[in-house]
Motif scaffolding. Structure first.
Motif, short mmCIF file in Angstrom:
data_model
loop_
_atom_site.label_atom_id
_atom_site.label_comp_id
_atom_site.label_asym_id
_atom_site.label_seq_id
_atom_site.Cartn_x
_atom_site.Cartn_y
_atom_site.Cartn_z
N ILE A 71 0.93 -1.48 -0.22
CA ILE A 71 -0.22 0.27 -0.06
C ILE A 71 0.88 1.51 -0.43
N PRO A 72 1.71 1.64 -1.06
CA PRO A 72 2.13 2.77 -1.40
C PRO A 72 1.55 4.16 0.03
N ASP A 73 2.24 4.97 0.64
CA ASP A 73 2.19 5.85 1.52
C ASP A 73 1.95 7.16 1.02
N ASN A 74 0.37 7.57 1.10
CA ASN A 74 -0.16 8.61 0.82
C ASN A 74 -0.40 8.46 -0.77
N GLY A 75 -0.15 7.18 -1.09
CA GLY A 75 -0.11 7.17 -2.65
C GLY A 75 -1.86 6.99 -3.46
N PRO A 76 -2.02 6.27 -4.59
CA PRO A 76 -2.76 5.96 -5.30
C PRO A 76 -3.71 4.68 -4.29
N ALA A 77 -4.64 4.25 -4.76
CA ALA A 77 -5.35 3.50 -3.67
C ALA A 77 -5.15 1.81 -4.78
N ILE A 104 -3.88 2.81 11.13
CA ILE A 104 -4.65 1.95 10.35
C ILE A 104 -5.89 3.31 10.43
N SER A 105 -5.62 4.34 11.03
CA SER A 105 -6.24 5.82 11.31
C SER A 105 -6.21 6.24 8.94
N ASP A 106 -4.73 5.89 8.92
CA ASP A 106 -4.73 6.46 7.21
C ASP A 106 -5.06 5.80 5.81
N LEU A 107 -5.99 4.44 6.53
CA LEU A 107 -6.60 3.68 5.14
C LEU A 107 -8.52 3.80 4.78
N ASP A 164 -3.57 4.77 1.46
CA ASP A 164 -3.32 5.52 2.25
C ASP A 164 -3.65 6.76 2.39
N THR A 165 -4.22 7.72 3.06
CA THR A 165 -4.99 9.13 3.12
C THR A 165 -3.79 10.11 3.57
N ALA A 166 -2.75 9.54 4.13
CA ALA A 166 -1.67 10.20 5.70
C ALA A 166 -0.28 9.80 5.08
N GLY A 167 0.69 10.95 5.05
CA GLY A 167 2.51 10.72 4.94
C GLY A 167 2.86 9.89 5.95
N ALA A 168 3.71 8.66 6.16
CA ALA A 168 4.96 8.64 7.11
C ALA A 168 4.83 7.31 7.77
N ASP A 169 3.54 6.37 6.83
CA ASP A 169 3.31 4.88 7.54
C ASP A 169 2.49 4.70 6.31
N THR A 170 3.26 2.87 6.68
CA THR A 170 3.62 1.77 4.75
C THR A 170 2.97 0.73 5.83
N GLY A 171 2.33 0.12 4.25
CA GLY A 171 1.31 -1.07 4.31
C GLY A 171 1.37 -2.01 3.55
N SER A 172 0.54 -3.61 4.23
CA SER A 172 0.45 -4.14 3.30
C SER A 172 -0.91 -4.92 3.08
#
Length: 185
Positions: A71-77, A104-107, A164-172
């Protein structure tokens, strides 16, 4: 039979309803009943109509583990496709997601029907919690958004969409399970 004033009786008779062979599972069939009540003061025409869904409730399921979709950080869905075969009409949905993420509140997590209609199941909730492991809808957390997908055909490429709708955190996206209930073939 003759009845006294205020008395009741029940008349039972067998009845059957036939359904045309062209009717598919999930189709609505309509029927009506008509009769005449005969009384001392004359007769009265009575009628009633109703409908029912043809078919048997069934479930279809798609499940995938070890997906590893970044899941790109603050990137496209990102989207993960879930093919559902057969036909029928959806009457209930359950979706389980397992997402590794440091905030997870970025998602925003959506279930997308093959027609493009989507239902948001997770919308920037969870504060600073890490990792989202949840079931929404059937056998899980109630989700009114999923009702937008009820009554739609089951067949096609369903998608899990995660942004992911905000910067600084990533995931998958690690795993997903989609369960559809309805008059499915």
């Amino acid at each position: 039979p003759a009845l006294e004033v205020g008395a009741e009786t029940r008349v039972e008779m067998g009845m059957s309803v036939g359904v045309d062979a062209a009717c598919r599972s999930g189709d609505q069939a309509r029927f009506s009943l008509e009769g005449i009540y005969q009384g001392l003061g004359g007769s009265l025409a009575l009628s009633a109509s109703s409908s029912f869904i043809v078919g048997v409730l069934a479930m279809k399921q798609f499940e995938a583990a070890n997906i590893g979709l970044a899941i790109p950080d603050n990137g496209p869905a990102v989207e993960f496709s879930m093919p559902i075969d057969g036909s029928g009409i959806v009457s209930d949905i359950g979706i389980t997601v397992n997402i590794t993420h440091t905030y997870i509140s970025d998602l925003v997590v959506e279930l997308v029907h093959p027609s493009g209609v989507s239902a948001i199941v997770h919308n920037n909730d969870g504060g600073s919690s890490q990792n989202l492991s949840a079931t929404y809808g059937m056998n899980g957390t109630p989700n009114a958004e999923l009702k937008k997908l009820f009554g739609l055909p089951s067949q096609g490429q369903w998608k899990l969409r995660v942004k992911d709708t905000a910067g600084a955190d990533t995931g998958s996206v690690d795993s997903v399970k989609l369960v559809l209930k309805g008059f499915l073939e």
